[in-house]
Design an enzyme around this catalytic site. Structure first.
Site, PDB file in Angstrom:
ATOM      1  N   SER A  81      98.631 -45.222 -13.019  1.00  0.00           N
ATOM      2  CA  SER A  81      99.167 -44.077 -13.441  1.00  0.00           C
ATOM      3  C   SER A  81     100.735 -44.352 -13.766  1.00  0.00           C
ATOM      4  CB  SER A  81      99.310 -42.872 -12.489  1.00  0.00           C
ATOM      5  OG  SER A  81      99.820 -43.035 -11.375  1.00  0.00           O
ATOM      6  N   THR A 199     101.938 -40.003 -11.405  1.00  0.00           N
ATOM      7  CA  THR A 199     103.299 -40.635 -11.351  1.00  0.00           C
ATOM      8  C   THR A 199     103.652 -40.833  -9.982  1.00  0.00           C
ATOM      9  OG1 THR A 199     103.657 -39.070 -13.371  1.00  0.00           O
ATOM     10  CG2 THR A 199     105.514 -39.693 -11.900  1.00  0.00           C
ATOM     11  N   THR A 217     106.391 -43.157 -14.816  1.00  0.00           N
ATOM     12  CA  THR A 217     104.872 -42.772 -14.989  1.00  0.00           C
ATOM     13  C   THR A 217     104.704 -43.566 -16.233  1.00  0.00           C
ATOM     14  OG1 THR A 217     103.473 -41.234 -15.121  1.00  0.00           O
ATOM     15  CG2 THR A 217     105.420 -40.868 -16.478  1.00  0.00           C
ATOM     16  N   ARG A 227     104.465 -39.269 -27.221  1.00  0.00           N
ATOM     17  CA  ARG A 227     104.558 -38.307 -26.304  1.00  0.00           C
ATOM     18  C   ARG A 227     105.300 -38.438 -25.042  1.00  0.00           C
ATOM     19  NH1 ARG A 227     103.251 -37.226 -20.678  1.00  0.00           N
ATOM     20  NH2 ARG A 227     102.794 -34.813 -20.357  1.00  0.00           N
ATOM     21  N   THR A 250     105.370 -34.645 -10.227  1.00  0.00           N
ATOM     22  CA  THR A 250     104.321 -35.095 -10.731  1.00  0.00           C
ATOM     23  C   THR A 250     103.254 -34.319 -11.143  1.00  0.00           C
ATOM     24  OG1 THR A 250     103.173 -35.347  -8.665  1.00  0.00           O
ATOM     25  CG2 THR A 250     104.595 -37.149  -9.105  1.00  0.00           C
ATOM     26  N   GLY A 251     102.452 -34.266 -12.001  1.00  0.00           N
ATOM     27  CA  GLY A 251     101.611 -33.354 -12.474  1.00  0.00           C
ATOM     28  C   GLY A 251     101.675 -32.946 -14.082  1.00  0.00           C
TER      29      GLY A 251
HETATM   30  N1  ASP Z   1     104.225 -35.912 -14.999  1.00  0.00           N
HETATM   31  C1  ASP Z   1     103.369 -36.879 -15.749  1.00  0.00           C
HETATM   32  C2  ASP Z   1     103.199 -36.542 -17.319  1.00  0.00           C
HETATM   33  O1  ASP Z   1     103.213 -35.352 -17.634  1.00  0.00           O
HETATM   34  C3  ASP Z   1     102.148 -37.134 -15.433  1.00  0.00           C
HETATM   35  C4  ASP Z   1     101.653 -36.958 -13.968  1.00  0.00           C
HETATM   36  O2  ASP Z   1     102.571 -37.000 -13.084  1.00  0.00           O
HETATM   37  O3  ASP Z   1     100.387 -36.741 -13.729  1.00  0.00           O
HETATM   38  O4  ASP Z   1     103.741 -37.454 -18.062  1.00  0.00           O
END
Ligand code: ASP
Length: 347
Positions: A81, A199, A217, A227, A250-251
């Site tokens: 990730s 991340t 990330t 993106r 994160t997320g």
């Molecule tokens: N926040 C990250 C993103 O949207 C991905 C993640 O943390 O899972 O790129």
């Protein structure tokens, strides 16, 4: 290496001092209270907390400590990730996002959609110390990284390529790609049936109450090329106010961007909230800002996860998420995983 007395840092510090003497409002936290060295980060930072605590103890700059901690994860091919070995975009190309902020100067640096460089957090730190810009993206970010001496390499590991190919082959029965012959490679976290993401966010506070943070990330797997998620956006994936604290996320990045996630958390700290409550406040905002029907599950709840992590200038830490999970913390008691506060008890 960082350059704490850079021209920009010096100018910004002078402005702060001038502001204080001009009678502008003083920061929320009174200076002189006992500060404990502390770290709040995503759970994948846990193995690197002890080393980071030792460096903070020895007086190393908080930003360098944070960047060096996440470099371990960026360089680890097993973490799919972040950095090298991260899952690629829809065309099978790894594009990385990262940003960092240094509390003592409130300086920020960021890179988005950076290709071929394993440690984007170091490039973000170079943007912070060596330019008068905050954010570089794509080809410009890569050229800058080359100028700063970062090595170019192919970041797509065999494991990540296989996962990407499987995704491509299983896309649709109406395109020209045939169904995969092999079984689908195991995905780690797919609780909501969506694709894997991940991340690392790492925030630290030293004994002087100085704070810094970094987020890095490879972003959403199979994203549309170009993106950019929340991770390189100052105020979304990370925000630091040297007088208040450091927070990151994160997320599901899109939901963190529209709710100005990390900034929301730091502003809650400013109003006197404990980091755990401030993170929960950020999570609520991220959930309630979502109006996308495709991001709501059968129970009418968010079909995505958002996590926040925060440390304030007193060395208090906290973490919260929409759904139960854990975050990592470090302090005088050592490094450990803790339950995040959560908005809902189940998906
Ligand atoms: N926040 C990250 C993103 O949207 C991905 C993640 O943390 O899972 O790129």
């Amino acid at each position: 290496m960082s350059d704490p007395v850079s021209r920009r840092g010096f100018l910004k510090s002078s402005v702060l001092v001038a502001g204080a003497s001009a009678g502008l409002p003083l920061p929320t936290f009174a200076i002189g209270k006992k500060v404990q060295i502390a770290i709040a980060c995503s759970s994948n930072g846990l193995p690197y907390i002890t080393e980071a605590l030792e460096k903070l103890e020895k007086g190393q700059d908080t930003l360098d400590v944070a960047v060096e901690a996440v470099n371990h994860v960026e360089s680890d091919p097993k973490d799919m990730s972040v950095g090298y070995g991260g899952l690629p975009n829809a065309e099978g190309i790894v594009e990385l996002d990262s940003c960092c902020m240094h509390g003592p100067t409130n300086n920020a640096g960021s890179v988005g959609s950076l290709r071929n460089i394993k440690n984007p957090s170091r490039v973000a730190r170079d943007v912070l110390w060596h330019t008068d810009h905050v954010m570089l993206v794509g080809e410009g970010a890569l050229r800058f990284a080359r100028m700063m001496g970062h090595k170019e390499e192919n970041l797509l590991t065999e494991a990540a390529r296989k996962r990407w190919l499987h995704w491509k082959l299983s896309h649709s029965q109406k395109d020209d790609w045939l169904e995969p012959h092999e079984k689908r490679p195991k995905m780690k976290k797919e609780k909501d049936g969506k694709r894997e993401t991940g991340t690392i966010n790492f925030n630290c506070c030293n004994a002087k109450g100085e704070v810094s943070g970094v987020t890095t990330t490879s972003g959403l797997a199979w994203k549309i090329p170009g993106r950019v998620g929340d991770s390189p956006i100052i105020g979304a994936g990370l925000y630091v106010d040297g007088k208040i604290g450091s927070a990151g996320s994160t997320g599901m990045g899109e939901c963190v961007i529209v709710s100005c996630g990390a900034h929301t958390v730091v502003e809650a700290l400013r109003r006197g909230m404990h980091p755990k409550d401030a993170c929960l406040h950020g999570v609520k905002r991220a959930a309630e800002m979502n109006r996308m029907p495709n991001r709501v599950n059968k129970k009418g709840r968010p079909s995505f996860q958002v996590n926040f992590y925060a440390v304030d200038v007193k060395g208090q830490v906290g973490g919260a998420a929409i759904y139960p999970t854990r975050y990592a913390k470090g302090d005088a008691q050592g490094a450990k995983l803790c339950d995040s506060a959560s908005l809902y008890s189940s998906w």
